[in-house]
Write a protein that holds these residues in place. Structure first.
Motif, PDB file in Angstrom:
ATOM      1  N   HIS A  40       0.875  -1.168   0.000  1.00  0.00           N
ATOM      2  CA  HIS A  40       0.000   0.000   0.000  1.00  0.00           C
ATOM      3  C   HIS A  40       0.910   1.215   0.000  1.00  0.00           C
ATOM      4  O   HIS A  40       2.123   1.092  -0.245  1.00  0.00           O
ATOM      5  N   ASN A 180      -4.919   3.385   3.539  1.00  0.00           N
ATOM      6  CA  ASN A 180      -3.537   3.126   3.126  1.00  0.00           C
ATOM      7  C   ASN A 180      -3.420   2.954   1.614  1.00  0.00           C
ATOM      8  O   ASN A 180      -2.359   3.178   1.033  1.00  0.00           O
ATOM      9  N   SER A 181      -4.519   2.521   1.005  1.00  0.00           N
ATOM     10  CA  SER A 181      -4.502   2.342  -0.447  1.00  0.00           C
ATOM     11  C   SER A 181      -5.097   3.537  -1.174  1.00  0.00           C
ATOM     12  O   SER A 181      -5.104   3.575  -2.399  1.00  0.00           O
ATOM     13  N   GLU A 192      -3.901   9.998  -7.550  1.00  0.00           N
ATOM     14  CA  GLU A 192      -4.988  10.018  -8.540  1.00  0.00           C
ATOM     15  C   GLU A 192      -5.551   8.603  -8.708  1.00  0.00           C
ATOM     16  O   GLU A 192      -6.746   8.395  -8.755  1.00  0.00           O
ATOM     17  N   GLU A 193      -4.641   7.631  -8.783  1.00  0.00           N
ATOM     18  CA  GLU A 193      -5.078   6.257  -9.015  1.00  0.00           C
ATOM     19  C   GLU A 193      -4.025   5.290  -8.499  1.00  0.00           C
ATOM     20  O   GLU A 193      -2.834   5.503  -8.703  1.00  0.00           O
ATOM     21  N   PHE A 194      -4.479   4.251  -7.818  1.00  0.00           N
ATOM     22  CA  PHE A 194      -3.561   3.202  -7.361  1.00  0.00           C
ATOM     23  C   PHE A 194      -4.076   1.874  -7.867  1.00  0.00           C
ATOM     24  O   PHE A 194      -5.130   1.407  -7.453  1.00  0.00           O
ATOM     25  N   PRO A 196      -3.096  -1.774  -7.755  1.00  0.00           N
ATOM     26  CA  PRO A 196      -2.128  -2.649  -7.070  1.00  0.00           C
ATOM     27  C   PRO A 196      -1.343  -3.517  -8.049  1.00  0.00           C
ATOM     28  O   PRO A 196      -1.913  -4.145  -8.942  1.00  0.00           O
ATOM     29  N   GLU A 198       0.439  -2.629 -10.411  1.00  0.00           N
ATOM     30  CA  GLU A 198       0.433  -2.155 -11.788  1.00  0.00           C
ATOM     31  C   GLU A 198       0.956  -0.723 -11.906  1.00  0.00           C
ATOM     32  O   GLU A 198       1.977  -0.492 -12.565  1.00  0.00           O
ATOM     33  N   VAL A 201      -0.568   6.569  -9.871  1.00  0.00           N
ATOM     34  CA  VAL A 201      -0.603   7.846 -10.586  1.00  0.00           C
ATOM     35  C   VAL A 201      -0.816   8.956  -9.571  1.00  0.00           C
ATOM     36  O   VAL A 201      -1.757   8.908  -8.771  1.00  0.00           O
ATOM     37  N   LYS A 203      -0.943  13.220  -9.077  1.00  0.00           N
ATOM     38  CA  LYS A 203      -1.036  14.531  -9.734  1.00  0.00           C
ATOM     39  C   LYS A 203      -0.467  15.610  -8.812  1.00  0.00           C
ATOM     40  O   LYS A 203      -0.484  15.468  -7.598  1.00  0.00           O
ATOM     41  N   GLU A 218       2.763  15.657 -12.917  1.00  0.00           N
ATOM     42  CA  GLU A 218       2.302  14.295 -12.639  1.00  0.00           C
ATOM     43  C   GLU A 218       3.501  13.370 -12.478  1.00  0.00           C
ATOM     44  O   GLU A 218       4.499  13.501 -13.187  1.00  0.00           O
ATOM     45  N   ILE A 220       4.104   9.169 -12.350  1.00  0.00           N
ATOM     46  CA  ILE A 220       3.492   7.836 -12.463  1.00  0.00           C
ATOM     47  C   ILE A 220       4.557   6.814 -12.112  1.00  0.00           C
ATOM     48  O   ILE A 220       5.640   6.813 -12.689  1.00  0.00           O
ATOM     49  N   ARG A 222       5.368   3.193 -12.515  1.00  0.00           N
ATOM     50  CA  ARG A 222       4.923   2.075 -13.365  1.00  0.00           C
ATOM     51  C   ARG A 222       5.628   0.814 -12.878  1.00  0.00           C
ATOM     52  O   ARG A 222       6.868   0.771 -12.861  1.00  0.00           O
TER      53      ARG A 222
ATOM     54  N   PHE B  86      -2.159  -7.064  -0.430  1.00  0.00           N
ATOM     55  CA  PHE B  86      -2.609  -5.782  -0.968  1.00  0.00           C
ATOM     56  C   PHE B  86      -3.537  -5.024  -0.030  1.00  0.00           C
ATOM     57  O   PHE B  86      -3.917  -3.891  -0.337  1.00  0.00           O
ATOM     58  N   ARG B  97      -9.195  -7.145 -12.389  1.00  0.00           N
ATOM     59  CA  ARG B  97      -8.303  -7.938 -13.242  1.00  0.00           C
ATOM     60  C   ARG B  97      -9.024  -8.886 -14.191  1.00  0.00           C
ATOM     61  O   ARG B  97      -8.395  -9.440 -15.085  1.00  0.00           O
TER      62      ARG B  97
END
Lengths: 518, 325
Positions: A40, A180-181, A192-194, A196, A198, A201, A203, A218, A220, A222, B86, B97
């Motif tokens: 997380h 936490n996530s 902006e986006e999590f 897991p 992957e 993101v 901002k 921004e 990211i 990856r 997770f 997914r």
């Protein structure tokens, strides 16, 4: 057939169309590639680089450090340490807000320190903290039960994120809190986006409390678990930065990319040590002469220069060379096979012995390759080594934490101050079966315990360095661990980046001054 | 087709999934490594108290049969549990997914059927011709080569040496905010290599199957009649022969869905495709029991449903099977 032809044509067109899509306006986005998967994003209850990189962008902390190990203002614009060292007053900025608009107050700082103390695996960071008083909204006074020279470093972004009390103070367990996530902090970037495993993101935080920052729009992160794929992504420009890169082939390969720059700076705080740990309770290894024989038979220079192609540095002791507490005068154990054989004979093993070496599943070059080198090298002094691979981390961790090993290779971080990253593996009161990264070597030396306990409360940097010097000399003689090399962490980054992260914490530090150049 | 038959098949399917749950529950626990130590290790270490608190939180300190009972009970209520690693509900993780996995599997299946049947038909036209030899060689290679090796070779060739395809993932991160058409094209672009990798092994099978099936059909009377009445070769092949040769191909397609799913798990790992395979891979490495079990449960559910649909559609297509149970 016509339909098939059309479909194939459309597919080809689609592929070509996507190839022809112009590169995104890169000015504001930094893509950091990583092989590490974070659980997380809350560094208050989780250590490790996978969480710390995004956590330090999302959360601000009281203090930050520059590249010279000097503390700098962050959420605390100034601070005072009392003469007796038992009280540290943080004077907070008055314009910091969380990403949801709520102001950051001393209550949040106090709550964060106590939450971290209770839930973070590095207990030594805030163990001496008794309370945190909040006389007003922008003053936090940390009360200690003993002087704590590591406290300011422990208030760094990677170790002490200030989390919002109005979210985490709802009574739920902080270790598994849903926030936490989806964290809300006061750092330079907002989540902006999590996704897991992957991507993460983040901002730009338009209301960041430091004017004119952050520079980027921004960031990211990856996650590309396969390093080969990650390297291609770096070469193709799909990613702009790759921190914590440790394979010599990978380093040499990216050095050839014209658009990339590589640096070894940014890892002084982490202090990654690759070591061979001895189970000192094993009848074969309880005699220090056997451990010393293994040290005299092992060639660090061969490992770093030949096996690692010169990208890693030999490591001679428990504290990394980049630390202010490193002592250059400790025993080096230059290769001496005759001396090694003599020591084996003195210890009663003139006919040799059988040993098993485990290694943490990780980069082959840092673990398996060295384990196999040890197998051939130690044979020269009569030790038959069996290399025991573990299919995954749980298997290895089970063996080592259960003290079911003889020799084990592992990477352990210094984490800036010895109190945080070094003490845990040498103090005898931290021999705890079932607990990984405790004193799994079962090493016990009362003098070492006394020195470390004294250094943990010594506020005078000179006297503290002297205590650590004595500690380093003793453990270099006792050898509960044979230190092999520092991990050759490198950061590869696009040459156009301005102010790449080269401070002591590297990318585990707010990237608010990083920007794209022309 | 009658309703009792359908319910019977559904019942068998549910029993099978229950069996999968119980079997997996015990198999996973046979693997070495204490999840609490792993969670602590992932956190960066822990004290004994923290280890106990982790075991307490995830119910790992309860007897194994009690844990199984709780898990089956939760599944019956649609709760797949909370991921140890997770820190999120497993159903949420799988929900995010499942679409990429289904997209990959269906794309590979369609690609394998279309290309495989096309090659098989061409080969059947001249059983001793070069195309037939090509199909035989290609099929042998397709069967023999491990799918992950094919994937790695394709990455080296088409993402590194000749970089016309992206190396990994499903969508370029920098195109996240682009329009739906650009994003769809980008997904297609990312899909090409993994789908082709997964399709190759099945493509070879379909090519061989359709070649054999076509050869049998091409020797039948009605094909000779079609030719005698002056139908073109294309009409004979694709209109008369292929229609009848297609039935066994479609049956195999349905039955192979399970192996396609397992192949997809490998391909996803190679291409970092964000599907259930990469999730399972991450979970296995970390002894994340609820996530592993959740993925296996859902994957088995997909296979059961696919097999059921195949069976039902086959009965719809072939009147001789109706009424038999």
């Amino acid at each position: 057939m016509k339909l098939v032809s059309r479909l194939l044509g459309a597919a080809a067109f689609a592929a070509l169309s996507v190839s022809a899509v112009p590169a995104f306006a890169d000015g504001g986005t930094l893509v950091i590639a990583s092989t590490q998967v974070p659980r997380h994003l809350n560094g208050a209850v989780q250590s490790g680089i996978a969480t710390a990189v995004p956590s330090t962008q999302i959360f601000a902390s009281p203090i930050r450090y520059d590249e010279n190990w000097e503390p700098q203002p962050y959420l605390a614009k100034s601070w005072e340490v009392s003469d007796d060292g038992l009280s540290v007053t943080l004077n907070l900025v008055d314009n910091a807000t969380f990403h949801d608009g709520k102001p950051v107050t001393s209550e949040d700082v106090a709550f964060s320190i106590m939450t971290t103390k209770e839930n973070h695996p590095f207990k030594s960071m805030f163990a001496p903290v008794e309370t945190v008083e909040t006389p007003d909204a922008h003053t936090a006074v940390i009360k200690l039960n003993q002087p704590h020279p590591a406290l300011l470093l422990a208030l760094s972004p990677a170790l002490a994120p200030v989390i919002p009390k109005h979210i985490y103070g709802d009574g739920q367990d902080a270790k598994s809190h849903p926030a936490n996530s989806a964290p809300i902090g006061s750092g330079p970037f907002m989540l902006e986006e999590f996704k897991p495993g992957e991507a993460i993101v983040m901002k730009k935080n338009p209301n960041f409390f430091i004017d004119g920052r952050p520079k980027l729009d921004e960031i990211i992160v990856r996650i590309i678990k396969d390093q080969s794929a990650l390297l291609i992504a770096m070469e193709n420009g799909e990613a702009d930065m790759y921190p914590f890169m440790d394979g010599s082939q990978a380093i040499r390969r990216l050095e050839k990319a014209d658009h990339l720059e590589l640096t070894q700076e940014g890892y002084a705080g982490v202090g990654p040590v690759n070591w061979l740990a001895f189970n000192t309770q094993s009848p074969k290894l309880s005699d220090v002469r056997v451990r010393q024989a293994i040290a005299f038979a092992t060639d660090r220079d061969f490992i770093t220069k030949a096996l690692h192609r010169g990208v890693s540095m030999p490591q001679r002791g428990p504290i990394v060379e980049s630390s202010p507490f490193f002592d250059d005068a400790i025993a080096a154990y230059d290769v001496d096979l005759d001396k090694a054989k003599a020591l084996m004979a003195e210890a009663g093993f003139a006919d040799g012995m059988d040993l098993t070496v485990d290694y943490i599943p990780g980069p082959k070059e840092q673990q398996q390759t060295i384990a196999e080198y040890l197998k051939s090298q130690l044979k020269k002094i009569g030790i038959n080594v069996t290399v025991r691979a573990a299919p995954d981390f749980p298997t290895w961790a089970g063996r080592v934490s259960g003290h079911d090993f003889e020799l084990s290779m592992d990477v352990v971080f210094n984490w800036g101050d010895p109190v945080i990253g070094v003490h845990r593996t040498y103090l005898s009161d931290n021999i705890k079966k079932g607990v990984i990264w405790s004193n799994t070597q079962s090493y016990a030396n009362a003098e070492v315990d006394a020195l470390l306990n004294a250094a943990a409360v010594e506020m005078n940097p000179g006297k503290r360095a002297e205590l650590y010097s004595q500690f380093q000399h003793i453990v270099a003689q006792d050898l509960p661990v044979y230190w092999i090399n520092t991990l050759p962490y490198h950061t590869a980054y696009d040459k156009r980046l301005v102010n790449p992260p080269k401070g002591i914490w590297g990318t585990m530090h707010p990237l608010d001054t990083v920007s794209w150049g022309e | 087709m009658n309703a009792p038959y359908l319910f019977k098949r559904l019942g068998y399917g549910l029993l099978l999934m229950l069996g999968v749950v119980v079997l997996n529950f015990f198999l996973i626990r046979l693997a070495p490594g204490d999840p609490a130590v792993v969670i602590a290790g992932e956190m960066g270490g822990a004290t004994e108290e923290m280890l106990e608190s982790i075991r307490e939180e995830y119910g790992l300190n309860k007897p194994v049969l009690t844990q199984l009972g709780i898990y089956v009970g939760n599944i019956a209520q649609g709760d797949l549990g909370e991921s140890y690693f997770f820190n999120q509900p497993v159903s949420k993780l799988i929900g995010e997914r499942i679409y990429p996995t289904v997209l990959l599997v269906l794309s590979a299946l369609i690609m394998a059927i279309v290309l495989g049947v096309f090659l098989g038909v061409l080969a059947a036209r001249k059983p001793n011709g070069p195309m037939s030899a090509f199909v035989a060689v290609f099929s042998t290679i397709g069967y023999a080569v491990p799918v992950f090796w094919t994937g790695i070779m394709l990455i080296i060739l088409f993402a590194s040496v000749w970089p016309i395809f992206p190396v990994e993932g499903m969508l370029s991160v920098k195109l996240r905010d682009a329009g739906i058409i650009v994003r769809s094209l980008d997904i297609l672009h990312h899909l090409a290599l993994p789908a082709f990798t997964l399709a190759i092994i099945y493509l070879a099978q379909y090519a061989r199957l359709s070649r054999a099936s076509m050869l049998e059909v091409l020797g039948s009377d009605y094909v000779r009649t079609a030719r005698a009445k002056g139908a073109s070769e294309r009409t004979v092949l694709f209109k008369h022969a292929l229609r009848n040769a297609a039935l066994p191909i479609l049956t195999v397609a349905g039955l192979q869905f399970g192996s396609l799913i397992s192949g997809a798990l490998l391909v996803e790992t190679v291409f970092n495709w964000p599907g259930m395979g990469t999730l399972a891979f991450d979970a296995i490495l970390r002894r994340d029991y609820p996530t592993i079990m959740g993925v296996l449960f859902i994957a088995s559910g997909i296979v059961v449903v696919a097999n059921l649909l195949t069976d039902l559609s086959y009965r719809l297509a072939d009147p001789r099977l109706r009424g038999k149970s």
